[in-house]
Design a protein around this motif. Structure first.
Motif, PDB file in Angstrom:
ATOM      1  N   GLY A   1       0.723  -1.433  -0.300  1.00 42.70           N
ATOM      2  CA  GLY A   1       0.290   0.269  -0.341  1.00 42.70           C
ATOM      3  C   GLY A   1       1.237   1.376  -0.068  1.00 42.70           C
ATOM      4  N   ARG A   2       1.819   1.441   0.880  1.00 48.47           N
ATOM      5  CA  ARG A   2       2.558   2.335   0.907  1.00 48.47           C
ATOM      6  C   ARG A   2       2.970   2.840  -0.684  1.00 48.47           C
ATOM      7  NH1 ARG A   2       3.826   0.909   5.580  1.00 48.47           N
ATOM      8  NH2 ARG A   2       5.845  -0.314   5.433  1.00 48.47           N
ATOM      9  N   HIS A   3       4.085   1.416  -1.178  1.00 50.06           N
ATOM     10  CA  HIS A   3       4.441   1.500  -2.359  1.00 50.06           C
ATOM     11  C   HIS A   3       3.560   2.032  -3.405  1.00 50.06           C
ATOM     12  CE1 HIS A   3       7.173  -1.168  -5.478  1.00 50.06           C
ATOM     13  NE2 HIS A   3       7.309   0.163  -6.213  1.00 50.06           N
ATOM     14  N   LEU A   4       2.722   1.949  -3.774  1.00 53.94           N
ATOM     15  CA  LEU A   4       1.831   2.089  -4.631  1.00 53.94           C
ATOM     16  C   LEU A   4       1.591   3.478  -3.887  1.00 53.94           C
ATOM     17  CD1 LEU A   4      -1.146  -0.656  -4.566  1.00 53.94           C
ATOM     18  CD2 LEU A   4      -0.293   0.462  -6.720  1.00 53.94           C
ATOM     19  N   GLU A   5       1.353   5.071  -3.028  1.00 55.06           N
ATOM     20  CA  GLU A   5       0.941   5.216  -2.751  1.00 55.06           C
ATOM     21  C   GLU A   5       1.797   6.276  -3.245  1.00 55.06           C
ATOM     22  OE1 GLU A   5      -0.873   8.208   0.502  1.00 55.06           O
ATOM     23  OE2 GLU A   5      -0.968   6.347   1.272  1.00 55.06           O
ATOM     24  N   ASN A   6       3.409   5.724  -3.134  1.00 56.37           N
ATOM     25  CA  ASN A   6       4.264   7.093  -3.253  1.00 56.37           C
ATOM     26  C   ASN A   6       4.740   6.736  -5.063  1.00 56.37           C
ATOM     27  OD1 ASN A   6       5.935   6.748  -0.636  1.00 56.37           O
ATOM     28  ND2 ASN A   6       6.884   4.659  -0.828  1.00 56.37           N
ATOM     29  N   VAL A   7       4.138   5.853  -5.343  1.00 58.85           N
ATOM     30  CA  VAL A   7       3.856   5.962  -6.659  1.00 58.85           C
ATOM     31  C   VAL A   7       3.097   6.922  -7.486  1.00 58.85           C
ATOM     32  CG1 VAL A   7       3.299   4.653  -8.916  1.00 58.85           C
ATOM     33  CG2 VAL A   7       5.297   3.237  -7.221  1.00 58.85           C
ATOM     34  N   LEU A   8       1.851   6.841  -6.841  1.00 54.27           N
ATOM     35  CA  LEU A   8       1.118   7.572  -7.233  1.00 54.27           C
ATOM     36  C   LEU A   8       1.339   8.772  -7.231  1.00 54.27           C
ATOM     37  CD1 LEU A   8      -2.153   4.839  -6.370  1.00 54.27           C
ATOM     38  CD2 LEU A   8      -0.837   5.689  -8.621  1.00 54.27           C
ATOM     39  N   ARG A   9       1.441   8.975  -5.908  1.00 52.00           N
ATOM     40  CA  ARG A   9       1.793  10.644  -5.210  1.00 52.00           C
ATOM     41  C   ARG A   9       2.897  11.584  -6.318  1.00 52.00           C
ATOM     42  NH1 ARG A   9      -1.450  12.548  -1.210  1.00 52.00           N
ATOM     43  NH2 ARG A   9      -2.178  11.560   0.301  1.00 52.00           N
ATOM     44  N   LEU A  10       4.093  10.438  -6.618  1.00 51.37           N
ATOM     45  CA  LEU A  10       5.063  10.591  -7.930  1.00 51.37           C
ATOM     46  C   LEU A  10       4.357  10.776  -9.556  1.00 51.37           C
ATOM     47  CD1 LEU A  10       7.545   8.740  -6.643  1.00 51.37           C
ATOM     48  CD2 LEU A  10       7.935  11.379  -7.217  1.00 51.37           C
ATOM     49  N   ILE A  11       3.468  10.036  -9.412  1.00 51.35           N
ATOM     50  CA  ILE A  11       2.508  10.225 -11.187  1.00 51.35           C
ATOM     51  C   ILE A  11       1.970  11.744 -10.727  1.00 51.35           C
ATOM     52  CG2 ILE A  11       1.513   9.107 -12.901  1.00 51.35           C
ATOM     53  CD1 ILE A  11       2.043   6.722 -11.453  1.00 51.35           C
ATOM     54  N   ASP A  12       1.083  12.313 -10.041  1.00 48.53           N
ATOM     55  CA  ASP A  12       0.386  13.249  -9.402  1.00 48.53           C
ATOM     56  C   ASP A  12       1.400  14.236  -9.708  1.00 48.53           C
ATOM     57  OD1 ASP A  12      -2.122  14.632  -9.412  1.00 48.53           O
ATOM     58  OD2 ASP A  12      -1.393  15.187  -7.096  1.00 48.53           O
ATOM     59  N   ASP A  13       2.414  14.596  -8.990  1.00 49.23           N
ATOM     60  CA  ASP A  13       3.027  15.417  -9.452  1.00 49.23           C
ATOM     61  C   ASP A  13       3.530  16.065 -10.551  1.00 49.23           C
ATOM     62  OD1 ASP A  13       4.040  17.909  -7.308  1.00 49.23           O
ATOM     63  OD2 ASP A  13       6.160  16.824  -8.244  1.00 49.23           O
ATOM     64  N   ALA A  14       4.287  14.154 -11.055  1.00 52.10           N
ATOM     65  CA  ALA A  14       4.720  14.706 -12.046  1.00 52.10           C
ATOM     66  C   ALA A  14       4.000  14.976 -13.784  1.00 52.10           C
ATOM     67  CB  ALA A  14       4.972  13.181 -12.901  1.00 52.10           C
ATOM     68  N   ALA A  15       2.359  14.684 -13.134  1.00 50.42           N
ATOM     69  CA  ALA A  15       1.890  15.560 -14.258  1.00 50.42           C
ATOM     70  C   ALA A  15       1.203  16.496 -13.944  1.00 50.42           C
ATOM     71  CB  ALA A  15       0.022  14.388 -14.241  1.00 50.42           C
ATOM     72  N   ASP A  16       0.766  16.909 -12.721  1.00 51.87           N
ATOM     73  CA  ASP A  16       0.928  18.159 -12.705  1.00 51.87           C
ATOM     74  C   ASP A  16       2.527  18.836 -13.087  1.00 51.87           C
ATOM     75  OD1 ASP A  16      -0.544  20.542 -10.852  1.00 51.87           O
ATOM     76  OD2 ASP A  16       0.958  20.812 -10.165  1.00 51.87           O
ATOM     77  N   SER A  17       2.928  19.165 -12.813  1.00 53.72           N
ATOM     78  CA  SER A  17       3.889  20.012 -13.509  1.00 53.72           C
ATOM     79  C   SER A  17       4.307  20.377 -14.915  1.00 53.72           C
ATOM     80  CB  SER A  17       5.908  19.161 -12.871  1.00 53.72           C
ATOM     81  OG  SER A  17       5.446  18.605 -11.476  1.00 53.72           O
ATOM     82  N   ALA A  18       3.659  18.790 -14.950  1.00 55.11           N
ATOM     83  CA  ALA A  18       3.863  18.317 -16.800  1.00 55.11           C
ATOM     84  C   ALA A  18       2.575  19.622 -17.406  1.00 55.11           C
ATOM     85  CB  ALA A  18       4.203  17.321 -17.851  1.00 55.11           C
ATOM     86  N   GLY A  19       1.590  19.981 -16.847  1.00 51.86           N
ATOM     87  CA  GLY A  19       0.468  19.954 -17.492  1.00 51.86           C
ATOM     88  C   GLY A  19      -0.600  18.931 -17.980  1.00 51.86           C
ATOM     89  N   LEU A  20      -0.191  18.312 -17.723  1.00 47.28           N
ATOM     90  CA  LEU A  20      -1.391  17.306 -17.947  1.00 47.28           C
ATOM     91  C   LEU A  20      -2.253  17.562 -17.714  1.00 47.28           C
ATOM     92  CD1 LEU A  20       1.578  13.981 -18.907  1.00 47.28           C
ATOM     93  CD2 LEU A  20       0.825  15.811 -20.091  1.00 47.28           C
ATOM     94  N   ASP A  21      -3.174  16.950 -18.264  1.00 44.83           N
ATOM     95  CA  ASP A  21      -4.881  16.664 -17.624  1.00 44.83           C
ATOM     96  C   ASP A  21      -5.719  15.753 -18.485  1.00 44.83           C
ATOM     97  OD1 ASP A  21      -6.947  17.538 -16.297  1.00 44.83           O
ATOM     98  OD2 ASP A  21      -7.472  19.487 -16.913  1.00 44.83           O
ATOM     99  N   GLY A  22      -7.197  15.206 -17.832  1.00 47.38           N
ATOM    100  CA  GLY A  22      -8.135  14.428 -18.220  1.00 47.38           C
ATOM    101  C   GLY A  22      -8.694  13.421 -17.379  1.00 47.38           C
TER     102      GLY A  22
END
Length: 427
Positions: free
Chosen positions: A195-216
């Motif tokens: 669960g911690r592993h999944l959360e770490n990955v998802l939070r990094l993806i969220d931050d990366a998508a925000d930095s890149a201006g991705l949406d959907g």
């Protein structure tokens, strides 16, 4: 990662490239090429340099070939330590070779090695139904690679010449896996480390998508899920990512019946000769049969298809050599779960000898235009890679042992955790 306490050697080559390696001062990128084939090493293109790790054996710091010291200094200290960064700067200024310095590996060293291994796994993971090595779910591996790349942004800069700095591309390519990944996390999976592993990955993806201006929709769902938190609802992770590829029929030739079998055997399955996802990685995936049909001599080739192999578009061929003669090529097409092909071939009068002296036939499979040709490394190296995959899957079935395990190369990827729980029915 092993390395602290060892010595780092820094030397400038005749071409001006500065080579950095732990252990022997002669271990350069070229030496890695000589020691292990390309399918047994991971590679990262980073700012001003290329990093290379052998994947077999004990973890160690990478071999670096530094072409632009000014750019590489932004990450050298975080991977090898301040003494190495200073030694590289001195080598660039003075030329030649400097005295070995102690390794002082930082957190970025483990994360970089892990990212390099993720790229290796996407290319070389030896998926095999025959050998019982399950596929790594591409979307899960791709999304974790995106998260790792974002975490390792210090390795990259804005010059645009680093193909491995591809966070937006990875998220877009594997966006379909976000929904199932979110459901997996929301179900509060056991063990808690997953669960911690999944959360770490998802939070990094969220931050990366925000930095890149991705949406959907999928990314908005991710943001909402992270704000909402866990929902303790049991879920079968395997069912979330169940593959639906199946084995559709293709326009391959039907197997030949009749005729006298004059020779048969197994071929060579050299992974470097075709892209991933086409052929089952088992060593005995390639088989051939030579038949006498009246005065004709015909070779039939069967190659076990990868679980995700395309049914159209690929133009695989079998390369056949008889008694050391010139190679001939037999076109292959996918039918059900095999690539098949047959062709008339000059197998010579040797076929009419007694069964105790059959012709010497060598068969391999390749993709024309992709095939790099002969390279070092053979069955023993491929067996070692299969053994590595099995060890990692066995480890993935066990709980993680530390909170920072997500940033070490030895810790399992989410795709490995998922594969480790796969049953024969799932796969």
């Amino acid at each position: 990662m092993a390395g602290n306490g060892s010595l780092i050697h820094v030397a400038q080559g005749a071409d001006g490239t500065i080579r950095v390696a732990a252990g022997s001062p002669v271990l350069t990128h070229d030496d890695v090429d000589a020691v292990c084939p390309d399918f047994a090493r991971s590679v990262l293109d980073v700012a001003g340099a290329v990093l290379v790790w052998p994947i077999l054996g004990e973890p160690r710091p990478p071999v670096a070939e530094v072409q632009d010291v000014e750019r590489a200094l932004q990450w050298l200290w975080a991977v090898y330590g301040e003494p190495t960064a200073a030694a590289v700067h001195a080598c660039a200024t003075e030329g030649g070779e400097v005295s070995p310095v102690p390794a002082d590996l930082g957190a970025l060293a483990g994360a970089a090695a892990r990212l390099g291994f993720a790229h290796w796994a996407a290319r070389w993971w030896p998926t095999s139904y025959t050998d019982g090595i399950p596929v790594l779910e591409p979307d899960v591996l791709g999304l974790e690679s995106a998260a790792l790349t974002h975490w390792c942004q210090q390795l990259f800069d804005d010059f645009g010449d680093q193909p491995d700095d591809c966070v937006p591309e990875l998220i877009e390519e594997h966006r379909a896996g976000l929904g199932p990944l979110i459901q997996w996390w929301l179900s509060a999976p056991q063990p808690a480390d997953t669960g911690r592993h999944l959360e770490n990955v998802l939070r990094l993806i969220d931050d990366a998508a925000d930095s890149a201006g991705l949406d959907g929709p999928a990314l908005r769902e991710l943001r909402s899920a992270l704000e909402r938190g866990l929902v303790p609802t049991p879920v079968d992770a395997g069912a979330l990512f169940a593959r639906r590829d199946g084995y559709a029929l293709a326009a391959g030739d039907a197997p030949v019946s009749g005729g006298r079998i004059v020779a048969r055997g197994s071929g060579t399955n050299d992974w470097r000769r075709y892209p991933p996802g086409l052929v089952d990685a088992a060593e005995d995936s390639v088989s051939w049969t030579a038949r006498a049909l009246g005065a004709r001599r015909q070779i039939e080739v069967e190659v076990v298809a990868h679980v995700a192999a395309p049914v159209a578009g690929a133009r695989l061929v079998a390369e056949v050599q008889v008694n050391g003669g010139p190679p001939s090529r037999v076109p292959l097409a996918r039918r059900d779960d095999v690539w098949t092909g047959r062709a008339d071939l000059d197998l010579s009068l040797h076929l009419d000898r007694p069964a105790t002296t059959p012709p010497h036939v060598e068969v391999g499979v390749l993709l024309p235009g992709f095939d790099p040709g002969a390279n070092p490394g053979g069955r023993a190296d491929r067996d070692a890679v299969r053994a590595l995959a099995r060890r990692r899957l066995a480890a993935a079935a066990q709980p993680l042992t530390s909170d920072d395990a997500n940033h070490t190369v030895s810790a399992p990827f989410l795709a490995e955790t998922l594969a480790a729980t796969a049953t024969s029915e799932d796969y």
